[in-house]
Motif scaffolding. Structure first.
Motif, PDB file in Angstrom:
ATOM      1  N   GLU A 124       0.806  -1.223   0.000  1.00 18.99           N
ATOM      2  CA  GLU A 124       0.000   0.000   0.000  1.00 18.99           C
ATOM      3  C   GLU A 124       0.839   1.272   0.000  1.00 18.99           C
ATOM      4  N   ILE A 125       2.158   1.156   0.127  1.00 14.48           N
ATOM      5  CA  ILE A 125       3.021   2.339   0.130  1.00 14.48           C
ATOM      6  C   ILE A 125       2.876   3.087  -1.194  1.00 14.48           C
ATOM      7  N   ASN A 127      11.558  -6.401  -0.001  1.00 20.07           N
ATOM      8  CA  ASN A 127      11.801  -6.022  -1.395  1.00 20.07           C
ATOM      9  C   ASN A 127      10.688  -5.133  -1.929  1.00 20.07           C
ATOM     10  N   ILE A 128       9.451  -5.471  -1.594  1.00 21.81           N
ATOM     11  CA  ILE A 128       8.303  -4.727  -2.117  1.00 21.81           C
ATOM     12  C   ILE A 128       8.251  -3.300  -1.589  1.00 21.81           C
ATOM     13  N   ASP A 168       8.678   0.534  -8.809  1.00 16.66           N
ATOM     14  CA  ASP A 168       8.126  -0.168  -9.974  1.00 16.66           C
ATOM     15  C   ASP A 168       7.704  -1.591  -9.612  1.00 16.66           C
ATOM     16  N   LEU A 169       8.428  -2.230  -8.694  1.00 15.56           N
ATOM     17  CA  LEU A 169       8.063  -3.592  -8.296  1.00 15.56           C
ATOM     18  C   LEU A 169       6.692  -3.597  -7.639  1.00 15.56           C
ATOM     19  N   ARG A 170       6.445  -2.646  -6.730  1.00 14.56           N
ATOM     20  CA  ARG A 170       5.125  -2.557  -6.084  1.00 14.56           C
ATOM     21  C   ARG A 170       4.033  -2.385  -7.128  1.00 14.56           C
ATOM     22  N   ALA A 171       4.256  -1.473  -8.057  1.00 17.44           N
ATOM     23  CA  ALA A 171       3.237  -1.198  -9.082  1.00 17.44           C
ATOM     24  C   ALA A 171       2.955  -2.441  -9.921  1.00 17.44           C
TER      25      ALA A 171
END
Length: 317
Positions: free
Chosen positions: A166-167, A213-214, A221-224
């Motif tokens: 959610e960040i 990591n997330i 970009d990984l979160r997205a």
């Protein structure tokens, strides 16, 4: 949309094209796509932007190295956001009107629909329009129930993954349900892959390392890609730390690998000076080189070159 507007399939195709151009310097091709969007998506709706994910692709172009591309992207974002905000305001106004003069007021806890476009762009984040009614603002978050797995440890792990995902959700326009669904999918994949169906030490370790990591601030970009399902949960949980790393970190790893190759040339590798190679940095031809077999025996040797003027290093086969 009007009959002249682009269809959903056409928008998805343009979205894929823009995604491919995310790191490209082909500004003309990007601007051509922007032109099609400007003329073919004059009155976008929230559903269209969400389903096509065109907003995500355009939003990423706002930081493009070409100022013209960046400005055009910002302009499109601004126009779309204004249109969608107006639609939301009209919808809110219509839903708040009583059906008759004797109608009962809405309960204090009533909420309007979600406050942001689900799979839409970060640029089309729908901050709630000021309301004159007693209804809860549209941007209110949905209450998430983390006690759905009938296991205390799994529920805690699910919450940890959700908090990592959610960040920065306000910048992307993600709603809570979208993030929660992604967290549930990731937790289930870890349980099946690392835990083999049980809460094991491997399961706990994977949840912990993946959440770190997330939520890495240098790797948004990984979160997205996880929340927007560009990376499936099953693939995500099998990726190595190197594959999960940000582009910047991958470049650093590659540079370190190059340095190690140069340092590991061994006693048998003798350097020779030559003017046969031109340095790509300082354009001088004062260089030293040596060769090493870094691949299979039937493959050509790799040549390692060092510029004696600026110490720039490169290799080729």
């Amino acid at each position: 949309m009007s009959s002249k507007d682009l269809s959903l399939d056409e928008l998805k195709d343009l979205q894929k094209q823009l995604s491919k151009f995310a790191t490209s310097s082909d500004s003309e091709a990007i601007l051509s796509i922007f032109s099609k969007l400007k003329s073919g998506l004059s009155k976008p709706t929230e559903d269209v932007i969400r389903q096509s994910k065109i907003g995500v692709a355009v939003g990423k172009m706002r930081s493009h190295s070409d100022k013209k591309v960046a400005d055009q992207a910002k302009s499109l974002v601004k126009d779309w956001k204004a249109i969608v905000d107006k639609q939301r305001a009209q919808s809110s106004s219509n839903s708040s009107k009583p059906s008759s003069s004797t109608a009962s007021p809405a309960p204090a806890g009533t909420k309007t629909e979600g406050g942001a476009i689900g799979n839409g762009a970060s640029e089309v984040s729908l901050s709630s329009t000021p309301s004159t009614t007693a209804a809860t603002p549209a941007s209110s978050t949905t209450k998430i129930d983390f006690e759905i797995l009938n296991d205390k440890v799994r529920n805690a792990c699910l919450k940890l993954l959700y908090q990592a995902l959610e960040i920065g959700k306000e910048n992307h326009g993600w709603n809570d349900s979208q993030i929660f669904d992604a967290a549930v999918a990731v937790e289930a994949a870890i349980l099946a892959n690392q835990g083999k169906g049980s809460v094991t030490a491997d399961y706990r370790n994977k949840v912990r390392s993946l959440s770190l990591n997330i939520k890495d601030k240098n790797n948004p970009d990984l979160r997205a890609r996880v929340v927007e399902r560009e990376i499936s949960a099953d693939v995500l949980v099998t990726m190595t730390n190197e594959e999960l790393a940000s582009d910047k970190r991958k470049r650093e790893i590659e540079e370190l690998h190059m340095q190690n190759l140069f340092k590991a040339k061994g006693a048998a590798a003798q350097e020779a000076e030559t003017d046969a190679f031109q340095c790509g940095r300082c354009k001088q031809r004062k260089t030293r080189y040596y060769q090493m077999q870094t691949r299979s025996a039937d493959e050509p040797m790799t040549t390692f070159v060092t510029c004696t003027n600026c110490n720039h290093k490169w290799k080729f086969c």
